[in-house]
Design an enzyme around this catalytic site. Sequence first.
Site, PDB file in Angstrom:
ATOM      1  N   ARG A  81      53.784 -23.080 146.371  1.00 14.24           N
ATOM      2  CA  ARG A  81      54.053 -23.177 144.941  1.00 14.24           C
ATOM      3  C   ARG A  81      52.736 -23.464 144.213  1.00 14.24           C
ATOM      4  NH1 ARG A  81      59.549 -23.418 143.741  1.00 14.24           N
ATOM      5  NH2 ARG A  81      60.902 -23.848 145.536  1.00 14.24           N
ATOM      6  N   HIS A 117      65.835 -19.405 141.876  1.00 16.29           N
ATOM      7  CA  HIS A 117      66.397 -19.245 140.533  1.00 16.29           C
ATOM      8  C   HIS A 117      66.487 -17.770 140.159  1.00 16.29           C
ATOM      9  CE1 HIS A 117      65.829 -23.548 140.187  1.00 16.29           C
ATOM     10  NE2 HIS A 117      66.309 -23.552 138.957  1.00 16.29           N
ATOM     11  N   HIS A 176      56.516 -21.201 140.440  1.00 13.81           N
ATOM     12  CA  HIS A 176      56.424 -19.976 141.240  1.00 13.81           C
ATOM     13  C   HIS A 176      55.248 -19.117 140.795  1.00 13.81           C
ATOM     14  CE1 HIS A 176      60.164 -20.363 143.475  1.00 13.81           C
ATOM     15  NE2 HIS A 176      60.795 -20.671 142.360  1.00 13.81           N
TER      16      HIS A 176
END
Length: 357
Positions: A81, A117, A176
């Site tokens: 990340r 997500h 992200h």
Amino acid sequence: IEMDLLHSNGVLIIQHLQRDYRAYQDFLNFMSHVGDPRNIFSIYFPLWFQLNQVVGTKMIWVAVIGDWFNLIFKWILFGHRPYWWVQETMIYPNQSSPCLEQFPITCETGPGSPSGHAMGSSCVWYVMVTAALSYTVRWKDKSAVTLHRLTWSFLWSIFWIIQISVCISRVFIATHFPHQVVLGVFAGILVAEAFEHTPAIQTASLRMYIKTNLFLFLFALGFYLSLKLLDIDLLWSVPKAKKWCANPDWINIDTTPFAGLVRNLGALFGLGLGINSEMFITSCKGKNSCKISFRILCIAASLATLQLYNFVKIPTHTEYLFYILSFCKSAAMPLTVVALVPYCVHSLMRTTEKKLN
């Protein structure tokens, strides 16, 4: 080297977004919440299940299987990340690493690729759009065909606007890299499209739900333990998140890989338990199920009841207790929507009809 270049280019995009899209911060944070897979169980599913039980059932299956694949891919791809990668990479000279701003929803603890997500949002919205279009595809006259084409263009435009907004929001908050959200969107679409050709889930028995749950859990656990025996720690991302998160209070056990797995398995079990219950057969298969008033009351009561679940805080001091209670809470949500609320509404309507007669 190629991955480092991909990450460094991603960091440049994040810096550009955080600098030039500051005015849209509240909107982007909101879109990140819109893409939260948990909204599937608390908002989208209660709405669609009462309108169309086939679509509602498919939505849960797609969400659960999609998130399970997302977990396996995260463990395989070892995606970093941005908010911790910039602190540890050696690609920047003289330790001049870029400064990326963090937010309360930045500090996800699982690996970053693909984006959960983006994957969850694309798969569930794909189901909703294709379900809506299935009603218009039956129209035969010329004017209706034109309307179907306009509806098709409108709904798919909405679909892509939402997906792009969710992707930008996840990149904006430094959770992200761009390639991770793109991978998540297309992976979600593939999972949703696969379930367009899997009608067996509509007639699945409780035993089938239990078998599926056991397979998903045992495969994930076996995969984790097998790699652990090879000295490969699949929870490597958790200490990185704790180390580099700007605020320790932003770290949440609910974002760990096993927390998502347990949450999804609970939801699938709750759906199977509800659909195969006598309460469901009595209410949702009875004469009241065709009434618009019955469906509206079920939707309103379900949404209101599920909001109360947000006030139920699961203790996090004991990890195993957290997983058990999380499973129970997740199972209670679809069970409430499928069986408990419709049965109560059915009983209320029946009592009212008897009084009127």
